[in-house]
Design a protein around this motif. Sequence first.
Motif, PDB file in Angstrom:
ATOM      1  N   ARG A  15      -7.642   2.821 -40.521  1.00  0.00           N
ATOM      2  CA  ARG A  15      -7.251   4.222 -40.454  1.00  0.00           C
ATOM      3  C   ARG A  15      -8.460   5.116 -40.247  1.00  0.00           C
ATOM      4  NH1 ARG A  15      -5.409   4.995 -46.830  1.00  0.00           N
ATOM      5  NH2 ARG A  15      -7.498   4.817 -47.763  1.00  0.00           N
TER       6      ARG A  15
ATOM      7  N   SER B 152      -9.967   9.228 -41.099  1.00  0.00           N
ATOM      8  CA  SER B 152      -9.803  10.436 -41.911  1.00  0.00           C
ATOM      9  C   SER B 152     -10.190  11.686 -41.153  1.00  0.00           C
ATOM     10  CB  SER B 152     -10.639  10.333 -43.194  1.00  0.00           C
ATOM     11  OG  SER B 152     -10.193   9.257 -43.991  1.00  0.00           O
ATOM     12  N   GLN B 153     -10.882  11.527 -40.024  1.00  0.00           N
ATOM     13  CA  GLN B 153     -11.259  12.655 -39.185  1.00  0.00           C
ATOM     14  C   GLN B 153     -11.459  12.157 -37.759  1.00  0.00           C
ATOM     15  OE1 GLN B 153     -14.912  13.850 -41.100  1.00  0.00           O
ATOM     16  NE2 GLN B 153     -16.156  12.521 -39.816  1.00  0.00           N
TER      17      GLN B 153
ATOM     18  N   HIS C  26      -5.850   9.433 -29.753  1.00  0.00           N
ATOM     19  CA  HIS C  26      -5.557   9.835 -31.137  1.00  0.00           C
ATOM     20  C   HIS C  26      -6.845   9.935 -31.945  1.00  0.00           C
ATOM     21  CE1 HIS C  26      -1.126   8.361 -30.935  1.00  0.00           C
ATOM     22  NE2 HIS C  26      -1.153   9.677 -30.971  1.00  0.00           N
TER      23      HIS C  26
ATOM     24  N   ARG D   2      -2.880  14.848 -30.868  1.00  0.00           N
ATOM     25  CA  ARG D   2      -2.912  15.223 -32.277  1.00  0.00           C
ATOM     26  C   ARG D   2      -2.005  14.327 -33.113  1.00  0.00           C
ATOM     27  NH1 ARG D   2      -7.532  18.064 -32.508  1.00  0.00           N
ATOM     28  NH2 ARG D   2      -7.559  19.686 -30.896  1.00  0.00           N
ATOM     29  N   LEU D   3      -2.516  13.899 -34.251  1.00  0.00           N
ATOM     30  CA  LEU D   3      -1.729  13.167 -35.226  1.00  0.00           C
ATOM     31  C   LEU D   3      -1.154  14.155 -36.235  1.00  0.00           C
ATOM     32  CD1 LEU D   3      -4.274  10.276 -35.689  1.00  0.00           C
ATOM     33  CD2 LEU D   3      -1.938  10.002 -34.816  1.00  0.00           C
ATOM     34  N   PRO D   4       0.025  13.865 -36.787  1.00  0.00           N
ATOM     35  CA  PRO D   4       0.655  14.841 -37.687  1.00  0.00           C
ATOM     36  C   PRO D   4      -0.136  15.101 -38.958  1.00  0.00           C
ATOM     37  CG  PRO D   4       1.890  12.773 -37.639  1.00  0.00           C
ATOM     38  CD  PRO D   4       0.888  12.707 -36.538  1.00  0.00           C
ATOM     39  N   GLN D   5      -0.898  14.106 -39.435  1.00  0.00           N
ATOM     40  CA  GLN D   5      -1.692  14.311 -40.643  1.00  0.00           C
ATOM     41  C   GLN D   5      -2.778  13.257 -40.711  1.00  0.00           C
ATOM     42  OE1 GLN D   5       1.224  13.932 -43.783  1.00  0.00           O
ATOM     43  NE2 GLN D   5       1.037  11.720 -43.842  1.00  0.00           N
ATOM     44  N   LEU D   6      -3.791  13.555 -41.505  1.00  0.00           N
ATOM     45  CA  LEU D   6      -4.899  12.635 -41.753  1.00  0.00           C
ATOM     46  C   LEU D   6      -5.041  12.436 -43.257  1.00  0.00           C
ATOM     47  CD1 LEU D   6      -7.557  14.010 -39.210  1.00  0.00           C
ATOM     48  CD2 LEU D   6      -6.168  11.930 -38.977  1.00  0.00           C
TER      49      LEU D   6
ATOM     50  N   ALA E 164      -4.841   8.758 -41.146  1.00  0.00           N
ATOM     51  CA  ALA E 164      -3.759   8.167 -40.379  1.00  0.00           C
ATOM     52  C   ALA E 164      -4.148   6.776 -39.914  1.00  0.00           C
ATOM     53  CB  ALA E 164      -3.428   9.045 -39.173  1.00  0.00           C
TER      54      ALA E 164
END
Length: 336
Positions: free
Chosen positions: A8, A10-11, A49, A55-59, A61
Amino acid sequence: MSKELVIRMSQPGAAAVLQAASVDLAPPGAGEVRVRHTAIGVNFADIYHRIGLYRLPQLPAVLGVEAAGVVEAFGGETAGDGVGGLEIGDRVVYAGLPAGAYATARNVAANRLLRIPAGVSDIQAAATLLRGITAHMLFQYVGRVRAGDTVLVQAAAGGLGQMLGQWGAGLGVRMIGTVGSTAKREMASSKGYQEAILYRQIDFVAEVLRLTAGRGVDFAVDGVGGETLEKTLQTVRPFGMAASVGQAASSQTEDNAVLPLSELGPFRSIALARPSVFRFMSDLSRYREGAAETLARLAAGLAVDVSLTLPLSEAAEAQRRLENGQTAGGVILLPA
């Protein structure tokens, strides 16, 4: 709960932002299936991504939009009874959003899963489903090509390029591709292309016009973007079409320059499409239609060369090699 390895971020950033983590995977919910992954596809969409272009909906991810695996458990009231005709132990494949395939296992909506036909490997299924649905979308919904048409594909030796070459040849289309080396030219020639242009040595615009006696192609597919897209438009016949399906040229710089349509001059008599396979797949009927067509072609012998397989833990390295043009064909991550 089961403990699973995931990759995953985080930024947004370079491949180094991809980090391994151990997470608890909840039991699947109603209408969901837990899939134990056996092969995970790596795509340019994953890179987009990662850098924030998509854009991802949230981090944080988990990345990844395509994988194959084995049905391990069902959720909700249907647990143990099968969902959508699936059974424990079935080999399945899926593609599309939400991201999350860079994992040893995950819960997936049952209606997004398709059985892998006998004779088709998990690796081949995971390397081709998204590309096959893209080919179906481009040839049946965007360009609507017919036998006798001429199609140009940029990066013909890549995963999508290999898929388009074989798919188009099967439709009776004359396929012209661009490649960066003699080895890739040989690969493209084995994947349905009648002509493969060494774009680093030859002006591909002039060569396409020569090959088409000055007419131009009926349909062009460009996943490179930037200056290449501007040149691609020059190869299309009047009232033909070009489709921009990616921006590999800008994946490292995040420079997604706007194409000045008002300055296209004599090339204005063509159509330019910017189709999204994820938007296409958001309609479940279209998704399953394209997926079924892809799997049928795989069962009949269509194949994309897989040039790189790495452990899931080396997802960052897989993305680096894809991003730097060091692969040809599919890239696969293997869960430990």
